[in-house]
Design a protein around this motif. Structure first.
Motif, short mmCIF file in Angstrom:
data_model
loop_
_atom_site.label_atom_id
_atom_site.label_comp_id
_atom_site.label_asym_id
_atom_site.label_seq_id
_atom_site.Cartn_x
_atom_site.Cartn_y
_atom_site.Cartn_z
N VAL A 112 0.84 -1.20 0.00
CA VAL A 112 0.00 0.00 0.00
C VAL A 112 0.88 1.25 0.00
O VAL A 112 0.62 2.21 -0.74
N TYR A 116 1.07 4.42 -2.95
CA TYR A 116 0.88 5.86 -2.79
C TYR A 116 2.17 6.64 -3.00
O TYR A 116 2.12 7.80 -3.44
N LEU A 147 -2.94 9.52 2.59
CA LEU A 147 -3.75 8.77 1.62
C LEU A 147 -3.70 7.27 1.86
O LEU A 147 -4.65 6.55 1.51
N SER A 148 -2.61 6.78 2.45
CA SER A 148 -2.45 5.34 2.65
C SER A 148 -3.55 4.77 3.54
O SER A 148 -3.87 3.58 3.46
N ASN A 150 -6.55 5.50 3.29
CA ASN A 150 -7.77 5.54 2.49
C ASN A 150 -8.88 6.30 3.22
O ASN A 150 -10.00 5.80 3.40
N LYS A 152 -11.87 9.03 4.12
CA LYS A 152 -13.00 9.59 3.37
C LYS A 152 -12.76 11.07 3.08
O LYS A 152 -13.23 11.59 2.06
N THR A 182 -8.18 10.14 -7.46
CA THR A 182 -8.80 9.48 -6.30
C THR A 182 -10.19 9.99 -5.98
O THR A 182 -10.98 9.30 -5.35
N LYS A 184 -10.98 12.07 -3.79
CA LYS A 184 -11.13 12.25 -2.35
C LYS A 184 -11.78 13.61 -2.05
O LYS A 184 -11.56 14.58 -2.77
#
Length: 261
Positions: A112, A116, A147-148, A150, A152, A182, A184
């Motif tokens: 992971v 990223y 970001l790792s 994940n 919201k 992404t 995000k």
């Protein structure tokens, strides 16, 4: 609505005197939006971001994420500060893996982290120490670390404020590319009008004493914004007018206070 800020007020009490930092803040943020919070120093931008992160309590009001009230930090929100705040004794890879240590096995966490780090174009620096990287590269590591998890929502508190103009411009491009990839939800605190216009779907312009929302502006300029200089200049002028009015108000208040004391 995805992220709801409802009637948020924040006061700090110092030596029996209360100071109102935020007053009746109400915002609705859609999933996938890039929203900048812009305003002068002392308007409560970072305090609001800290409340959304769960690091600071409101005096009154509430923050809801997917209908759930935020009362403490959580892995559904990733935070990037002005300084990268990396662990100096860890490698770049280990720094990005750190928040994953309780969530997955080491091999999976490394995969992971590499995903990223590749996204922020640092695949060749996984074994480097933070001190071997430039300031801009350190901030990219901090973004990869956030970001790792994940999250919201990605919360960014003036992440490029301490960087030189060329590095900042390059990171604007990279952050926009990451956001487009992404999708995000990003809440981004900045002092820079041009930065907010370049990156955001919406710009929340704040006033100070106390911190209030002056205007919530939809940025209707096609991306990339650099290709539309006239539209950008027009919006920049509009925002500058809002902030100048606020600056004039503060100066007037300070002069009146000085005259009476």
């Amino acid at each position: 609505m995805f992220l709801q800020i409802r009637d948020v007020n924040k006061q700090f009490v110092n030596q029996n005197a209360a100071s109102t930092v935020l007053s009746d803040i109400n915002l609705d943020i859609k999933e996938g939006e890039f929203v900048s919070i812009l305003g002068p120093s002392g308007c409560g931008k970072s305090t609001l971001l800290s409340i959304v992160a769960g690091l600071t309590k409101t005096t009154s009001g509430e923050i809801l994420l997917n209908g759930q009230q935020i009362t403490k930090p959580g892995k559904d929100r990733g935070m990037v500060f002005q300084q990268a705040a990396l662990f100096p004794w860890m490698t770049v890879e280990e720094n990005v893996m750190f928040p994953l240590r309780k969530e997955m096995k080491k091999k999976e966490a490394r995969e992971v982290a590499h995903q990223y780090l590749q996204m922020v174009q640092l695949s060749n620096y996984t074994k480097h120490s933070p001190h071997e990287l430039s300031g801009g590269m350190q901030q990219r590591v901090a973004i990869a670390r956030a970001l790792s998890m994940n999250p919201k929502v990605l919360l960014m508190d003036e992440p490029f404020g301490a960087l030189d103009e060329q590095t900042r411009s390059r990171l604007h491009h990279e952050l926009e590319k990451i956001w487009l990839e992404t999708k995000k939800t990003i809440l981004f605190v900045t002092h820079s009008i041009s930065e907010s216009i370049k990156l955001s779907d919406r710009i929340v312009v704040m006033g100070t004493r106390p911190g209030i929302v002056l205007e919530d502006i939809q940025v209707r300029i096609p991306r990339p914004r650099a290709q539309h200089p006239q539209m950008t200049a027009k919006l920049e002028e509009r925002i500058m007018g809002l902030l100048q009015t606020e600056i004039d108000k503060v100066v007037k208040e300070e002069l009146a206070y000085a005259a009476n004391n």
